[in-house]
Design a protein around this motif. Sequence first.
Motif, PDB file in Angstrom:
ATOM      1  N   MET A 115       0.813  -1.218   0.000  1.00  0.00           N
ATOM      2  CA  MET A 115       0.000   0.000   0.000  1.00  0.00           C
ATOM      3  C   MET A 115       0.845   1.266   0.000  1.00  0.00           C
ATOM      4  O   MET A 115       0.331   2.374   0.110  1.00  0.00           O
ATOM      5  N   GLY A 116       2.169   1.086  -0.104  1.00  0.00           N
ATOM      6  CA  GLY A 116       3.054   2.239  -0.260  1.00  0.00           C
ATOM      7  C   GLY A 116       3.513   2.906   1.014  1.00  0.00           C
ATOM      8  O   GLY A 116       3.956   4.060   0.985  1.00  0.00           O
ATOM      9  N   ALA A 117       3.445   2.221   2.129  1.00  0.00           N
ATOM     10  CA  ALA A 117       3.889   2.805   3.395  1.00  0.00           C
ATOM     11  C   ALA A 117       5.397   2.995   3.404  1.00  0.00           C
ATOM     12  O   ALA A 117       6.137   2.257   2.747  1.00  0.00           O
ATOM     13  N   SER A 118       5.851   3.977   4.164  1.00  0.00           N
ATOM     14  CA  SER A 118       7.288   4.235   4.272  1.00  0.00           C
ATOM     15  C   SER A 118       7.953   3.175   5.137  1.00  0.00           C
ATOM     16  O   SER A 118       7.284   2.439   5.867  1.00  0.00           O
ATOM     17  N   GLN A 119       9.262   3.125   5.088  1.00  0.00           N
ATOM     18  CA  GLN A 119      10.023   2.161   5.866  1.00  0.00           C
ATOM     19  C   GLN A 119       9.745   2.302   7.357  1.00  0.00           C
ATOM     20  O   GLN A 119       9.545   1.314   8.065  1.00  0.00           O
ATOM     21  N   ALA A 120       9.710   3.549   7.834  1.00  0.00           N
ATOM     22  CA  ALA A 120       9.493   3.793   9.268  1.00  0.00           C
ATOM     23  C   ALA A 120       8.118   3.303   9.707  1.00  0.00           C
ATOM     24  O   ALA A 120       7.963   2.718  10.786  1.00  0.00           O
ATOM     25  N   VAL A 121       7.113   3.517   8.864  1.00  0.00           N
ATOM     26  CA  VAL A 121       5.751   3.086   9.194  1.00  0.00           C
ATOM     27  C   VAL A 121       5.662   1.563   9.191  1.00  0.00           C
ATOM     28  O   VAL A 121       5.062   0.960  10.080  1.00  0.00           O
ATOM     29  N   ILE A 122       6.283   0.928   8.208  1.00  0.00           N
ATOM     30  CA  ILE A 122       6.277  -0.535   8.126  1.00  0.00           C
ATOM     31  C   ILE A 122       6.890  -1.150   9.380  1.00  0.00           C
ATOM     32  O   ILE A 122       6.329  -2.077   9.974  1.00  0.00           O
ATOM     33  N   LEU A 123       8.026  -0.622   9.797  1.00  0.00           N
ATOM     34  CA  LEU A 123       8.693  -1.139  10.995  1.00  0.00           C
ATOM     35  C   LEU A 123       7.846  -0.903  12.241  1.00  0.00           C
ATOM     36  O   LEU A 123       7.841  -1.725  13.160  1.00  0.00           O
ATOM     37  N   SER A 124       7.135   0.205  12.268  1.00  0.00           N
ATOM     38  CA  SER A 124       6.304   0.531  13.431  1.00  0.00           C
ATOM     39  C   SER A 124       5.077  -0.358  13.534  1.00  0.00           C
ATOM     40  O   SER A 124       4.533  -0.563  14.622  1.00  0.00           O
ATOM     41  N   LEU A 125       4.614  -0.887  12.388  1.00  0.00           N
ATOM     42  CA  LEU A 125       3.426  -1.737  12.374  1.00  0.00           C
ATOM     43  C   LEU A 125       3.737  -3.187  12.750  1.00  0.00           C
ATOM     44  O   LEU A 125       2.839  -3.922  13.171  1.00  0.00           O
ATOM     45  N   ALA A 126       4.984  -3.600  12.585  1.00  0.00           N
ATOM     46  CA  ALA A 126       5.351  -5.014  12.755  1.00  0.00           C
ATOM     47  C   ALA A 126       4.889  -5.620  14.082  1.00  0.00           C
ATOM     48  O   ALA A 126       4.315  -6.715  14.099  1.00  0.00           O
ATOM     49  N   PRO A 127       5.081  -4.954  15.236  1.00  0.00           N
ATOM     50  CA  PRO A 127       4.675  -5.584  16.507  1.00  0.00           C
ATOM     51  C   PRO A 127       3.263  -5.194  16.949  1.00  0.00           C
ATOM     52  O   PRO A 127       2.991  -5.063  18.132  1.00  0.00           O
ATOM     53  N   LYS A 128       2.344  -5.032  16.012  1.00  0.00           N
ATOM     54  CA  LYS A 128       1.006  -4.502  16.284  1.00  0.00           C
ATOM     55  C   LYS A 128       0.169  -5.362  17.221  1.00  0.00           C
ATOM     56  O   LYS A 128      -0.755  -4.867  17.855  1.00  0.00           O
ATOM     57  N   SER A 129       0.445  -6.666  17.287  1.00  0.00           N
ATOM     58  CA  SER A 129      -0.453  -7.571  18.006  1.00  0.00           C
ATOM     59  C   SER A 129      -0.010  -7.920  19.414  1.00  0.00           C
ATOM     60  O   SER A 129      -0.576  -8.824  20.022  1.00  0.00           O
ATOM     61  N   VAL A 130       0.993  -7.228  19.934  1.00  0.00           N
ATOM     62  CA  VAL A 130       1.419  -7.508  21.307  1.00  0.00           C
ATOM     63  C   VAL A 130       1.108  -6.302  22.184  1.00  0.00           C
ATOM     64  O   VAL A 130       0.867  -5.199  21.691  1.00  0.00           O
ATOM     65  N   THR A 131       1.092  -6.521  23.481  1.00  0.00           N
ATOM     66  CA  THR A 131       0.723  -5.471  24.408  1.00  0.00           C
ATOM     67  C   THR A 131       1.691  -4.285  24.329  1.00  0.00           C
ATOM     68  O   THR A 131       2.860  -4.442  23.982  1.00  0.00           O
ATOM     69  N   THR A 132       1.206  -3.101  24.647  1.00  0.00           N
ATOM     70  CA  THR A 132       1.912  -1.847  24.379  1.00  0.00           C
ATOM     71  C   THR A 132       3.366  -1.805  24.879  1.00  0.00           C
ATOM     72  O   THR A 132       4.260  -1.420  24.115  1.00  0.00           O
ATOM     73  N   PRO A 133       3.664  -2.173  26.140  1.00  0.00           N
ATOM     74  CA  PRO A 133       5.062  -2.081  26.592  1.00  0.00           C
ATOM     75  C   PRO A 133       6.019  -2.905  25.732  1.00  0.00           C
ATOM     76  O   PRO A 133       7.109  -2.438  25.387  1.00  0.00           O
ATOM     77  N   ILE A 134       5.618  -4.134  25.375  1.00  0.00           N
ATOM     78  CA  ILE A 134       6.480  -4.986  24.550  1.00  0.00           C
ATOM     79  C   ILE A 134       6.584  -4.421  23.145  1.00  0.00           C
ATOM     80  O   ILE A 134       7.677  -4.351  22.570  1.00  0.00           O
ATOM     81  N   ALA A 135       5.445  -3.998  22.579  1.00  0.00           N
ATOM     82  CA  ALA A 135       5.429  -3.476  21.216  1.00  0.00           C
ATOM     83  C   ALA A 135       6.346  -2.260  21.068  1.00  0.00           C
ATOM     84  O   ALA A 135       7.087  -2.146  20.083  1.00  0.00           O
ATOM     85  N   MET A 136       6.310  -1.374  22.030  1.00  0.00           N
ATOM     86  CA  MET A 136       7.135  -0.163  21.950  1.00  0.00           C
ATOM     87  C   MET A 136       8.621  -0.486  22.074  1.00  0.00           C
ATOM     88  O   MET A 136       9.455   0.129  21.396  1.00  0.00           O
ATOM     89  N   GLU A 137       8.957  -1.455  22.910  1.00  0.00           N
ATOM     90  CA  GLU A 137      10.358  -1.853  23.036  1.00  0.00           C
ATOM     91  C   GLU A 137      10.866  -2.505  21.753  1.00  0.00           C
ATOM     92  O   GLU A 137      11.990  -2.262  21.320  1.00  0.00           O
ATOM     93  N   VAL A 138      10.005  -3.335  21.130  1.00  0.00           N
ATOM     94  CA  VAL A 138      10.381  -3.962  19.855  1.00  0.00           C
ATOM     95  C   VAL A 138      10.599  -2.889  18.802  1.00  0.00           C
ATOM     96  O   VAL A 138      11.574  -2.923  18.034  1.00  0.00           O
ATOM     97  N   THR A 139       9.712  -1.902  18.749  1.00  0.00           N
ATOM     98  CA  THR A 139       9.813  -0.822  17.767  1.00  0.00           C
ATOM     99  C   THR A 139      11.094  -0.014  17.955  1.00  0.00           C
ATOM    100  O   THR A 139      11.751   0.362  16.975  1.00  0.00           O
ATOM    101  N   LYS A 140      11.456   0.248  19.194  1.00  0.00           N
ATOM    102  CA  LYS A 140      12.708   0.965  19.450  1.00  0.00           C
ATOM    103  C   LYS A 140      13.900   0.165  18.938  1.00  0.00           C
ATOM    104  O   LYS A 140      14.845   0.726  18.375  1.00  0.00           O
ATOM    105  N   THR A 141      13.847  -1.149  19.123  1.00  0.00           N
ATOM    106  CA  THR A 141      14.948  -2.022  18.696  1.00  0.00           C
ATOM    107  C   THR A 141      15.138  -1.989  17.187  1.00  0.00           C
ATOM    108  O   THR A 141      16.270  -1.989  16.687  1.00  0.00           O
TER     109      THR A 141
END
Length: 231
Positions: A115-141
């Motif tokens: 759908m044409g999302a940018s690299q940063a958006v794609i990486l941010s969407l990857a951990p969408k299905s886990v609880t917020t604290p884990i998802a945010m840590e994965v995104t930072k990594t």
Amino acid sequence: MSYLENKFFLLAITFGIYFFAKLLQKKTGIVLLNPILLAIAAIIVFLKTFNISYDTYNEGGQLIEFWLKPAVVALGVPLYLQLETIKKQLMPIILSQLAGCVVGVVSVVVIAKLMGASQAVILSLAPKSVTTPIAMEVTKTIEGIPSLTAAVVVCVGLLGAILGFKTLKLLRVNSPIAQGLSMGTAAHAVGTSTAMDVSGKYGAYASLGLTLNGIFTALLTPTILRLLGFL
């Protein structure tokens, strides 16, 4: 009007709105009237109406945010109560959660890319299905955008809470174990909370799905993204 910006007043407003939203859903039985969704919408309207900044609101909100991680840990209580049953089905459960993790990550990043999302958006969407604290840590990594991830996680949880059981029923998934695991895996803590409202057994398996998917997502997301060429 300065009292409107008092963090304890804003905290009380948050609890009050959620309480009445919960009461409304209980009275009406309408699934779309999810208390979290209604509370978010009502608080946004309140802040905009009285021109209160998010930073001001968050001074009180941090007092609630503090309990997010202990609340996730507390989900282990119903899990413990079903421990003997879980032990007998451990291998199928682990394999199903592994599949859920891989499908969840691969599907969202591939669809976002198409759908044409940018690299940063794609990486941010990857951990969408886990609880917020884990998802945010994965995104930072993986160098995504943590704030975007947090917003997406909330949306995914709300969607799962509203449509999860109806979708499973439509697909003729009738097993309480399968339904619970699916809710926890796909809709994290919000889905697990909805499963808890059904029964302790549903909630226990949803807790297990949430926990295992969180672990697998944290461990495997960078590897999956590298294999797909996103890192």
